[in-house]
Design a protein around this motif. Sequence first.
Motif, mmCIF file in Angstrom:
data_model
loop_
_atom_site.group_PDB
_atom_site.id
_atom_site.type_symbol
_atom_site.label_atom_id
_atom_site.label_comp_id
_atom_site.label_asym_id
_atom_site.label_seq_id
_atom_site.Cartn_x
_atom_site.Cartn_y
_atom_site.Cartn_z
ATOM 1 N N UNK A 9 0.849 -1.193 0.000
ATOM 2 C CA UNK A 9 0.000 0.000 0.000
ATOM 3 C C UNK A 9 0.880 1.236 0.000
ATOM 4 N N UNK A 10 0.600 2.173 -0.902
ATOM 5 C CA UNK A 10 1.346 3.420 -0.958
ATOM 6 C C UNK A 10 0.460 4.574 -0.489
ATOM 7 N N UNK A 11 1.063 5.699 -0.270
ATOM 8 C CA UNK A 11 0.332 6.880 0.183
ATOM 9 C C UNK A 11 -0.679 7.342 -0.861
ATOM 10 N N UNK A 12 -0.439 7.045 -2.125
ATOM 11 C CA UNK A 12 -1.327 7.471 -3.203
ATOM 12 C C UNK A 12 -2.556 6.584 -3.348
ATOM 13 N N UNK A 13 -2.508 5.383 -2.793
ATOM 14 C CA UNK A 13 -3.619 4.450 -2.926
ATOM 15 C C UNK A 13 -4.809 4.885 -2.083
ATOM 16 N N UNK A 14 -6.012 4.603 -2.582
ATOM 17 C CA UNK A 14 -7.241 4.752 -1.811
ATOM 18 C C UNK A 14 -7.882 3.368 -1.761
ATOM 19 N N UNK A 15 -7.797 2.724 -0.617
ATOM 20 C CA UNK A 15 -8.077 1.295 -0.519
ATOM 21 C C UNK A 15 -9.382 1.040 0.219
ATOM 22 N N UNK A 16 -10.337 0.406 -0.469
ATOM 23 C CA UNK A 16 -11.534 -0.054 0.216
ATOM 24 C C UNK A 16 -11.161 -1.163 1.176
ATOM 25 N N UNK A 17 -10.675 -2.251 0.626
ATOM 26 C CA UNK A 17 -10.062 -3.309 1.427
ATOM 27 C C UNK A 17 -9.111 -4.083 0.534
ATOM 28 N N UNK A 18 -7.911 -4.302 1.014
ATOM 29 C CA UNK A 18 -6.904 -5.076 0.290
ATOM 30 C C UNK A 18 -6.351 -6.105 1.251
ATOM 31 N N UNK A 19 -6.184 -7.324 0.796
ATOM 32 C CA UNK A 19 -5.713 -8.370 1.697
ATOM 33 C C UNK A 19 -4.650 -9.221 1.031
ATOM 34 N N UNK A 20 -3.870 -9.854 1.857
ATOM 35 C CA UNK A 20 -2.886 -10.827 1.408
ATOM 36 C C UNK A 20 -2.957 -12.032 2.331
ATOM 37 N N UNK A 21 -3.484 -13.159 1.858
ATOM 38 C CA UNK A 21 -3.526 -14.345 2.705
ATOM 39 C C UNK A 21 -2.142 -14.975 2.824
ATOM 40 N N UNK A 22 -1.862 -15.527 3.985
ATOM 41 C CA UNK A 22 -0.645 -16.313 4.188
ATOM 42 C C UNK A 22 -1.023 -17.533 5.008
ATOM 43 N N UNK A 23 -0.224 -18.581 4.914
ATOM 44 C CA UNK A 23 -0.491 -19.785 5.695
ATOM 45 C C UNK A 23 -0.204 -19.523 7.170
ATOM 46 N N UNK A 24 -1.110 -19.961 8.033
ATOM 47 C CA UNK A 24 -0.891 -19.821 9.463
ATOM 48 C C UNK A 24 0.323 -20.635 9.893
ATOM 49 N N UNK A 25 1.104 -20.112 10.796
ATOM 50 C CA UNK A 25 2.186 -20.901 11.376
ATOM 51 C C UNK A 25 1.566 -22.014 12.226
ATOM 52 N N UNK A 26 2.198 -23.186 12.281
ATOM 53 C CA UNK A 26 1.622 -24.296 13.058
ATOM 54 C C UNK A 26 1.364 -23.927 14.519
ATOM 55 N N UNK A 27 2.271 -23.177 15.148
ATOM 56 C CA UNK A 27 2.091 -22.815 16.554
ATOM 57 C C UNK A 27 0.877 -21.903 16.743
ATOM 58 N N UNK A 28 0.700 -20.966 15.832
ATOM 59 C CA UNK A 28 -0.438 -20.055 15.926
ATOM 60 C C UNK A 28 -1.749 -20.814 15.723
ATOM 61 N N UNK A 29 -1.787 -21.678 14.719
ATOM 62 C CA UNK A 29 -2.995 -22.452 14.440
ATOM 63 C C UNK A 29 -3.342 -23.357 15.616
ATOM 64 N N UNK A 30 -2.320 -23.980 16.227
ATOM 65 C CA UNK A 30 -2.561 -24.881 17.349
ATOM 66 C C UNK A 30 -3.100 -24.140 18.569
ATOM 67 N N UNK A 31 -2.708 -22.876 18.733
ATOM 68 C CA UNK A 31 -3.193 -22.109 19.879
ATOM 69 C C UNK A 31 -4.599 -21.586 19.656
ATOM 70 N N UNK A 32 -4.864 -20.981 18.521
ATOM 71 C CA UNK A 32 -6.165 -20.344 18.317
ATOM 72 C C UNK A 32 -7.309 -21.357 18.247
ATOM 73 N N UNK A 33 -7.008 -22.604 17.880
ATOM 74 C CA UNK A 33 -8.067 -23.610 17.809
ATOM 75 C C UNK A 33 -8.647 -23.885 19.190
ATOM 76 N N UNK A 34 -7.931 -23.517 20.230
ATOM 77 C CA UNK A 34 -8.429 -23.709 21.595
ATOM 78 C C UNK A 34 -9.491 -22.686 21.990
ATOM 79 N N UNK A 35 -9.715 -21.690 21.129
ATOM 80 C CA UNK A 35 -10.695 -20.646 21.413
ATOM 81 C C UNK A 35 -11.792 -20.712 20.352
ATOM 82 N N UNK A 36 -12.902 -21.366 20.659
ATOM 83 C CA UNK A 36 -13.958 -21.555 19.653
ATOM 84 C C UNK A 36 -14.402 -20.240 19.021
#
Length: 262
Positions: A9-36
């Motif tokens: 994203x640059x200062x010139x951009x006007x962004x409604x919503x922009x996303x970039x998916x990435x694979x969850x790290x195994x440790x993060x995925x293992x922790x968040x699954x404990x919170x329904x």
Amino acid sequence: MEGKVLELATIKDSIGKRSQPVDCSPKYAAETVNFPGCSPSRCGRLISDRVVTPHEARTLRHMASRAFALTGGSGGGASILDLHSGALSKGSAFVNVYRLPEAHDLLSEDDLRLYTGVKRRVAQLVTEHFGLEGGVLHLAKPTFFSRITAAPARTVHDQYWHSHVDKETYPSFHYTSLVYLNDYGSDFTGGRFIYNDKDANRTIEPKAGRVSAFTAGWENPHQVEPVADGVRFALTVAFTCDASQAISDPAHAGAAPSGPSR
């Protein structure tokens, strides 16, 4: 990869919503699954210029600036204001802003309504984008304003530019968001937000009202490049899935919230 830079994203951009998916790290995925209801449909990053207006960003910046003016902020360039604990940078230490007599009229009820309203909107953005159930996100500490100048660091706490993972620095974090309060290129130079990916560094240029959010695990190592000139303002808003780690909003203007300062 060192040397390769891609712009998210640059200062010139006007962004409604922009996303970039990435694979969850195994440790993060293992922790968040404990919170329904609090595990992301997919980890990643998102940017929006539609959640907070530039006027609201300026109002928040002025609110923080009044507090920093009370102490002069940090001597090492990186200052914080935490309205929940009351922590305010002063030289190489912190004071409790709510214990300063001159801070009695620091915040109006309108200021705090804006502050809490912005955080609710950011939480809703994070909830919707990452496919979470409503009400599962809780505000986490530290949630704070930052002011960064080009002054040289005096202590290790001033060295904000090192690459890090939020989950390692703040174990309670599950989602991190930033609300930028002024503009890259005109209010300051340097100070871009950088994701440190294996194939490239991906940059976000701050813009007043721009919201940037990401899953706080090892899939998102990041840093802020050193500010070269001017003053950079931002509001960090952190969320946890763990209700036992939740913090409350300041009760009302001029009243110190419970809990020690840091």
